[in-house]
Design an enzyme around this catalytic site. Sequence first.
Site, PDB file in Angstrom:
ATOM      1  N   GLU A 163      -5.684  -4.514  10.582  1.00  0.00           N
ATOM      2  CA  GLU A 163      -4.619  -3.528  10.784  1.00  0.00           C
ATOM      3  C   GLU A 163      -4.886  -2.744  12.079  1.00  0.00           C
ATOM      4  O   GLU A 163      -5.653  -1.776  12.073  1.00  0.00           O
ATOM      5  CB  GLU A 163      -4.588  -2.539   9.613  1.00  0.00           C
ATOM      6  CG  GLU A 163      -4.352  -3.179   8.270  1.00  0.00           C
ATOM      7  CD  GLU A 163      -3.741  -2.202   7.270  1.00  0.00           C
ATOM      8  OE1 GLU A 163      -2.673  -2.515   6.732  1.00  0.00           O
ATOM      9  OE2 GLU A 163      -4.309  -1.114   7.052  1.00  0.00           O
ATOM     10  N   SER A 206       3.237  -2.052  10.420  1.00  0.00           N
ATOM     11  CA  SER A 206       4.683  -2.171  10.588  1.00  0.00           C
ATOM     12  C   SER A 206       5.238  -3.541  10.200  1.00  0.00           C
ATOM     13  O   SER A 206       6.172  -4.043  10.828  1.00  0.00           O
ATOM     14  CB  SER A 206       5.094  -1.791  12.025  1.00  0.00           C
ATOM     15  OG  SER A 206       4.709  -0.452  12.311  1.00  0.00           O
ATOM     16  N   HIS A 229      -9.698   1.462   4.711  1.00  0.00           N
ATOM     17  CA  HIS A 229      -8.442   1.633   5.440  1.00  0.00           C
ATOM     18  C   HIS A 229      -8.686   2.593   6.611  1.00  0.00           C
ATOM     19  O   HIS A 229      -9.469   3.538   6.493  1.00  0.00           O
ATOM     20  CB  HIS A 229      -7.354   2.185   4.510  1.00  0.00           C
ATOM     21  CG  HIS A 229      -5.998   2.112   5.111  1.00  0.00           C
ATOM     22  ND1 HIS A 229      -5.562   3.031   6.043  1.00  0.00           N
ATOM     23  CD2 HIS A 229      -4.993   1.214   4.966  1.00  0.00           C
ATOM     24  CE1 HIS A 229      -4.347   2.688   6.431  1.00  0.00           C
ATOM     25  NE2 HIS A 229      -3.979   1.593   5.787  1.00  0.00           N
ATOM     26  N   LYS A 278       0.082   4.224  -0.330  1.00  0.00           N
ATOM     27  CA  LYS A 278      -0.575   5.418   0.239  1.00  0.00           C
ATOM     28  C   LYS A 278      -0.291   6.620  -0.651  1.00  0.00           C
ATOM     29  O   LYS A 278      -0.183   6.467  -1.871  1.00  0.00           O
ATOM     30  CB  LYS A 278      -0.135   5.631   1.696  1.00  0.00           C
ATOM     31  CG  LYS A 278      -0.314   4.360   2.534  1.00  0.00           C
ATOM     32  CD  LYS A 278      -0.168   4.575   4.024  1.00  0.00           C
ATOM     33  CE  LYS A 278      -0.380   3.255   4.753  1.00  0.00           C
ATOM     34  NZ  LYS A 278      -0.344   3.380   6.193  1.00  0.00           N
ATOM     35  N   GLU A 335      -7.076   4.977   7.689  1.00  0.00           N
ATOM     36  CA  GLU A 335      -6.832   6.397   7.373  1.00  0.00           C
ATOM     37  C   GLU A 335      -8.046   7.002   6.665  1.00  0.00           C
ATOM     38  O   GLU A 335      -8.358   8.176   6.852  1.00  0.00           O
ATOM     39  CB  GLU A 335      -5.557   6.519   6.515  1.00  0.00           C
ATOM     40  CG  GLU A 335      -4.313   6.240   7.360  1.00  0.00           C
ATOM     41  CD  GLU A 335      -3.160   5.598   6.611  1.00  0.00           C
ATOM     42  OE1 GLU A 335      -3.134   5.644   5.369  1.00  0.00           O
ATOM     43  OE2 GLU A 335      -2.276   5.033   7.280  1.00  0.00           O
ATOM     44  N   ASN A 362       0.874  -1.183   0.000  1.00  0.00           N
ATOM     45  CA  ASN A 362       0.000   0.000   0.000  1.00  0.00           C
ATOM     46  C   ASN A 362       0.910   1.232   0.000  1.00  0.00           C
ATOM     47  O   ASN A 362       1.473   1.583   1.024  1.00  0.00           O
ATOM     48  CB  ASN A 362      -0.907  -0.014   1.237  1.00  0.00           C
ATOM     49  CG  ASN A 362      -1.808   1.214   1.283  1.00  0.00           C
ATOM     50  OD1 ASN A 362      -1.843   2.019   0.350  1.00  0.00           O
ATOM     51  ND2 ASN A 362      -2.543   1.363   2.382  1.00  0.00           N
ATOM     52  N   GLY A 374       2.418   2.474  10.885  1.00  0.00           N
ATOM     53  CA  GLY A 374       3.396   3.551  10.735  1.00  0.00           C
ATOM     54  C   GLY A 374       4.102   3.916  12.026  1.00  0.00           C
ATOM     55  O   GLY A 374       4.770   4.940  12.108  1.00  0.00           O
TER      56      GLY A 374
HETATM   57  P1  13P Z   1       2.833   0.503   7.799  1.00  0.00           P
HETATM   58  O1  13P Z   1       3.305  -0.793   7.186  1.00  0.00           O
HETATM   59  O2  13P Z   1       3.585   1.698   7.313  1.00  0.00           O
HETATM   60  O3  13P Z   1       2.708   0.418   9.281  1.00  0.00           O
HETATM   61  O4  13P Z   1       1.334   0.717   7.233  1.00  0.00           O
HETATM   62  C1  13P Z   1       0.418  -0.293   7.343  1.00  0.00           C
HETATM   63  C2  13P Z   1      -0.757   0.049   6.517  1.00  0.00           C
HETATM   64  O5  13P Z   1      -1.509   0.948   6.840  1.00  0.00           O
HETATM   65  C3  13P Z   1      -0.964  -0.701   5.266  1.00  0.00           C
HETATM   66  O6  13P Z   1      -2.216  -0.446   4.730  1.00  0.00           O
END
Ligand code: 13P
Length: 275
Positions: free
Chosen positions: A191, A237, A119, A32, A121, A30, A197
């Site tokens: 997640e 992560s 997601h 992003k 976010e 992903n 992150g």
């Molecule tokens: P990270 O791997 O940067 O923690 O992000 C996870 C994520 O949100 C994947 O969709």
Amino acid sequence: MVSHEGIVTSKTNLINKGIKTMRKQIAAANWKMNLTYQEGEKLLDEILSAAVHMADHQHTVFAVPYPYLLMTRSEVEEDNTNYYVAAQNCHHKKSGAYTGEVSVGMLHSMNIKYCVIGHSERREYFAETNAMLAEKVDLCLESYITPIFCCGEPLSVREAGTQNEFVAAQLKESLFHLPAEKIETLVIAYEPIWAIGTGKTASTEQAQEMHQYLRSVLADQYGQEVANKIPILYGGSVKAANAPELFRSPDVDGGLVGGASLVASEFIAIMKALK
Ligand code: 13P
């Protein structure tokens, strides 16, 4: 807590019951809102030049920004079996006066096969509700696009110890209107928000415990056979160093990877860590 012994027993039970354990395993990147077009092309070139073989039950998926979908599709689907492209989102209405939005029909017309839905976010910054996500899931399934449906709890919920109820409600409100033959085509990604992150991965035990719980929630609603078909990815992560251990858990069927998917060597190692 699931001990190593517990993991072995659980696998053995599945085999004894004659249940097909070869459900799909997925390494999903992903990106992003990162990388320029040129940086994206370069990253793909680096990853593709490693020519990591995907077995029949394994998929690699690149969830890239909308403007990069076609470029990514032509790069990855050209010579690579079981490599796919995903959108990171779609709109919850079919079409109309929604300036700046992208519909599922548009993705379908570009032959996109996966779409990340819900997601954390998007839920947090764009106020996406479970009901809205149910609409997105329906539209994707109508267009033969596989939703990668994300769920996961914030830190406050984990600290209160109510993560199971929280995540089960996300599944129920967005997915449980689906008939069995539709839900079994979905991919779920767990997640935990506190692990995204932050560099703070859920432990293998925490991931397995939640994945096993989610599968039991699916089994209660749809039966064990259907629940066993649904890949549940872990996200938060994931990196080259922890992927092999996470993916060894019987109910962890791969990863949805943010930060580490932007580094070729990291993502290549994660693809290789699939079972
Ligand atoms: P990270 O791997 O940067 O923690 O992000 C996870 C994520 O949100 C994947 O969709």
